[in-house]
Scaffold this active site. Structure first.
Site, PDB file in Angstrom:
ATOM      1  CG  ASP A 131     -48.505 -51.530 -93.304  1.00  0.00           C
ATOM      2  OD1 ASP A 131     -47.676 -51.133 -92.382  1.00  0.00           O
ATOM      3  OD2 ASP A 131     -48.055 -52.353 -93.938  1.00  0.00           O
ATOM      4  CG  ASP A 284     -49.712 -67.340 -96.321  1.00  0.00           C
ATOM      5  OD1 ASP A 284     -49.446 -67.733 -97.357  1.00  0.00           O
ATOM      6  OD2 ASP A 284     -50.909 -67.150 -95.892  1.00  0.00           O
TER       7      ASP A 284
END
Length: 410
Positions: A131, A284
């Site tokens: 990214d 996460d």
């Protein structure tokens, strides 16, 4: 008039500023400071006791696990599983994802370490999710990927036109690629992580042996822990997290928070849990909680280390801690009702997730560390009318600190 001017002047007493200030401070203490301070002390005392009990409980559980030799991952016969896998040669297809963003210093080490993993090359896909906003850096990362492709490694270089969802968005989009349909497991390594060559051999067999396992998590090993006092303090805190918190969660409830990297997921479990979501800064942990509520189990492999680096600048450390502090509180707010009314997990596990995992470790620990130690105790020193018990002010914090540092004796 003459007598008025010639007369002895009248001597007035000097204004007692110190006495007036003392009286004003005393009145302010009685009416404005003491009542809220007393309430704050009661709240902080309660939180300190909760935190102390949780620390002692985890220490007792860890000692029992160590002395009885019943760590969850040691119950699997890893060597026998590896031999059986080599004999049958039924190697599962494994996807390794490396999310990165402008990682100029570490991208070569990370890609090189992952591409050097010992696993059949036709059963391994390395997915570099870049990214980066720097076009020059993107070119360098792509060239590094092509270098390993020429060496026979199946490397897929993936980019996006936007950064929607940040890391969670990149991981989610990476799992939608056509070549991922054949993959059974996905391994995630952040750009600064360097796994050993046998990482897959020491993690994947657990998932093959137990179809109820969703996640195998390894611990972190810090290569720059001695760089400065800040990295040494971080090492002490994270060593306690992995040695105690993750081990206790794995051994008691087979649940713990995914650390976002150095873990192997069953792709079916990710899909069953609803996939990656970017609704909080702890994507996460969000995935781990949702997977656990679906009945999936986790195992923490305490003797498997993955090298990485700690934040060595205050700016990077502050950003990391802000994300780790605010994210869990936001996630708890969004998932409390879902956890309570979940029918697939036991009441004990619900209590463990809400009280121990979220409330005490992720919220109260931060409040006590800052609000009680840095605000309430200094203010109480200036207000003698308020009594702060010595065990609460000294003995409990000292015991908690000793327990935290016991995992990093050096």
């Amino acid at each position: 008039m003459r007598n008025l001017f010639r007369g002895e002047p009248e001597v007035k007493s000097a204004y007692d500023f110190s006495g007036s200030f003392t009286d004003m401070w005393r009145d302010m203490r009685v009416s404005m400071v003491i009542p809220p301070l007393t309430v704050a002390i009661c709240i902080c005392v309660t939180m300190s006791i909760m935190m102390f009990i949780e620390r002692v409980y985890m220490t007792v559980v860890l000692l029992l696990v160590k002395f009885t030799g019943k760590k969850k991952y040691t119950q699997y016969k890893l060597e026998a599983l590896k031999e059986d896998l080599e004999q049958n040669r039924r190697y599962p297809m494994v996807l390794v994802q490396i999310p990165m963003f402008n990682e100029k210093e570490v991208y070569k080490l990370s890609i090189g370490s992952v591409c050097s993993l010992t696993w059949p090359s036709d059963r391994l896909v390395v997915q570099v999710l870049d990214d980066s906003t720097n076009d020059v850096l993107r070119t360098l990362v792509e060239m590094e990927c092509k270098k390993w492709i020429q060496r026979g490694v199946n490397v897929k270089y993936e980019t996006r036109n936007n950064r929607n969802g940040y890391k969670a968005g990149a991981l989610r989009e990476g799992l939608t690629k056509d070549y991922v349909l054949d993959c059974e497991f996905v391994v995630i390594f952040d750009a600064d992580f360097q796994p050993d060559k046998d990482f897959l051999w020491r993690t994947v067999p657990y998932l093959l042996e137990n179809p109820e396992l969703a996640l195998v998590q390894a611990r972190w090993k810090f290569v720059n822990a001695d760089e400065c006092i800040m990295t040494r303090l971080q090492e002490m805190s994270l060593a306690y997290h992995f040695t105690v918190e993750q081990e206790v969660g794995s051994s008691t409830c087979q649940f713990f928070g995914f650390n976002g990297t150095a873990g192997v997921w069953r792709i079916k479990a990710i899909e069953d849990a609803g996939g990656w979501k970017d609704r909080t800064t702890v994507e996460d942990m969000d995935l781990a909680v949702r997977a656990s509520l679906k009945g999936w189990k986790f195992v923490f492999v305490g003797d498997l280390d993955v090298k990485n680096e700690l934040p060595s600048t205050f700016k990077a450390y502050r950003y990391q801690q802000h994300r780790w502090s605010c994210g869990p509180a936001n996630l708890l707010r969004k998932m409390t009702k879902e956890i309570i009314f979940c029918e697939r997990v036991s009441v004990w596990k619900k209590f463990h997730v809400i009280y121990a995992f979220f409330l005490v470790r992720k919220i109260i620990a931060h409040w006590v560390t800052f609000f009680f130690y840095c605000v309430i105790i200094p203010i109480s020193i200036m207000v003698p009318e308020v009594h702060l018990p010595k065990p609460i002010a000294i003995y409990i914090p000292a015991t908690i600190t000793l327990l935290n540092s016991s995992c990093t004796l050096r």
